[in-house]
Design a protein around this motif. Structure first.
Motif, mmCIF file in Angstrom:
data_model
loop_
_atom_site.group_PDB
_atom_site.id
_atom_site.type_symbol
_atom_site.label_atom_id
_atom_site.label_comp_id
_atom_site.label_asym_id
_atom_site.label_seq_id
_atom_site.Cartn_x
_atom_site.Cartn_y
_atom_site.Cartn_z
ATOM 1 N N LYS A 67 6.426 -19.888 -32.312
ATOM 2 C CA LYS A 67 6.451 -18.432 -32.077
ATOM 3 C C LYS A 67 6.396 -18.079 -30.592
ATOM 4 C CE LYS A 67 4.579 -16.402 -36.264
ATOM 5 N NZ LYS A 67 3.288 -16.148 -36.891
ATOM 6 N N ALA A 68 6.047 -19.047 -29.753
ATOM 7 C CA ALA A 68 5.951 -18.779 -28.313
ATOM 8 C C ALA A 68 7.313 -18.451 -27.715
ATOM 9 C CB ALA A 68 5.318 -19.970 -27.588
ATOM 10 N N THR A 89 11.306 -16.809 -28.518
ATOM 11 C CA THR A 89 12.287 -16.127 -29.369
ATOM 12 C C THR A 89 13.647 -16.655 -28.906
ATOM 13 O OG1 THR A 89 12.662 -14.338 -27.821
ATOM 14 C CG2 THR A 89 10.827 -14.042 -29.360
ATOM 15 N N ASP A 116 8.106 -15.467 -25.525
ATOM 16 C CA ASP A 116 7.535 -14.217 -26.026
ATOM 17 C C ASP A 116 6.209 -13.997 -25.289
ATOM 18 O OD1 ASP A 116 6.261 -12.208 -27.376
ATOM 19 O OD2 ASP A 116 6.951 -12.856 -29.362
ATOM 20 N N TYR A 133 3.179 -12.567 -27.163
ATOM 21 C CA TYR A 133 2.573 -13.553 -28.066
ATOM 22 C C TYR A 133 1.745 -14.563 -27.260
ATOM 23 C CZ TYR A 133 2.089 -17.408 -31.349
ATOM 24 O OH TYR A 133 1.568 -18.400 -32.125
ATOM 25 N N GLY A 177 -1.400 -13.000 -25.891
ATOM 26 C CA GLY A 177 -2.375 -12.805 -26.979
ATOM 27 C C GLY A 177 -3.136 -14.088 -27.282
ATOM 28 N N LYS A 178 -2.463 -15.206 -27.174
ATOM 29 C CA LYS A 178 -3.113 -16.500 -27.443
ATOM 30 C C LYS A 178 -4.021 -16.932 -26.285
ATOM 31 C CE LYS A 178 -1.200 -18.567 -31.164
ATOM 32 N NZ LYS A 178 -1.924 -19.353 -32.141
#
Ligand SMILES: CC(C)(COP(=O)(O)OP(=O)(O)OC[C@H]1O[C@@H](n2cnc3c(N)ncnc32)[C@H](O)[C@@H]1O)[C@@H](O)C(=O)NCCC(=O)NCCS
Ligand SMILES: Nc1ncnc2c1ncn2[C@@H]1O[C@H](COP(=O)(O)OP(=O)(O)OP(=O)(O)O)[C@@H](O)[C@H]1O
Length: 197
Positions: free
Chosen positions: A56-57, A59, A64, A67, A70-71
């Motif tokens: 998910k890191a 796109t 991203d 994302y 946020g982590k």
């Protein structure tokens, strides 16, 4: 050729001050822009980040950032490992850029210059400061992010006083005209650093 580090906490006005030096003809290297480019284009960095933070890191268009932020800004160990992937790559890229410049001095702008140890490769460090509340409000307005988001990043940066004590010059950035004046005064000093060493 002298390397001047330009740093300051989030929202202090580093990019604003960097632009002022650039307008005076100083070659300026903006570490977070170059870090972003390397994250987008270097396959080994992408592989390492995906291994650290998951698919998910990225796109299809590139990293991203929301994302990733946020982590890592709520997990110091994870941020340390991300820094460990990106900072050495930026340092190497900076050295290549530096070798192509011709000027009395160059500026390396980096938000986390001391935190990353990048100051050790600088001949002098300029620190940009502004009161914390001002910095928080500026970033909330610029990026439409919450106060908590800004505070999380501040929590992952060194204390302003600690950085000020290690810096050679401090630019107080509250009033833009006064900031411009400080930049104009500092420019000849930095231009003559080589000769005065
Ligand atoms: C986490 C990421 C994807 C967030 O991207 P985003 O576009 O939201 O922020 P951007 O990169 O523009 O940074 C904005 C500000 O956040 C703060 N910040 C960024 N990285 C860090 C960090 N590693 N530690 C503490 N604060 C940081 C700085 O004040 C910076 O000026 C990105 O900041 C990143 O990859 N950071 C780790 C690499 C790094 O240290 N980059 C900065 C200089 S090399
Ligand atoms: N003296 C000032 N007066 C008013 N607004 C300012 C001043 N200096 C900077 N700003 C504004 O505050 C915001 C943050 O400034 P800037 O982007 O230069 O900070 P920065 O230190 O590079 O931030 P970051 O660490 O998030 O990359 C921008 O929107 C900028 O236009």
């Amino acid at each position: 050729m002298i390397v001047v580090g330009l740093t300051g906490g989030i929202g202090s006005g580093k990019s604003t001050v960097a632009r002022m030096f650039s307008e005076l003809g100083v070659p300026v290297y903006i570490s977070d822009i170059e870090a972003g480019k390397l994250m987008r284009t270097a396959p080994e960095i992408r592989t390492a980040i995906v291994a650290l933070l998951g698919e998910k890191a990225y796109t299809p268009g590139g990293p991203d950032n929301a994302y990733i932020a946020g982590k890592v800004f709520s997990d110091r160990a994870l941020l340390g490992r991300l820094n460990g992937i990106i900072h050495p790559a930026v340092a190497a890229h900076f050295r290549g850029w530096y070798a192509r410049q011709h000027a009395p001095y160059v500026i390396k702008e980096a938000a986390v210059l001391f935190e990353s140890g990048g100051n050790k490769e600088c001949d002098a460090v300029v620190m940009v400061t502004a009161p914390e509340e001002t910095r928080i409000k500026r970033v909330m307005q610029r990026d439409t992010v919450s106060r908590e988001d800004v505070l999380r990043r501040i929590a992952n940066q060194w204390d302003e006083k600690r950085k000020e004590a290690l810096s050679d010059y401090v630019i107080v950035n509250t009033d833009l005209e006064k900031t411009e004046r400080q930049v104009r005064e500092l420019h000849p000093v930095l231009s003559n650093l080589e000769a005065s060493r």
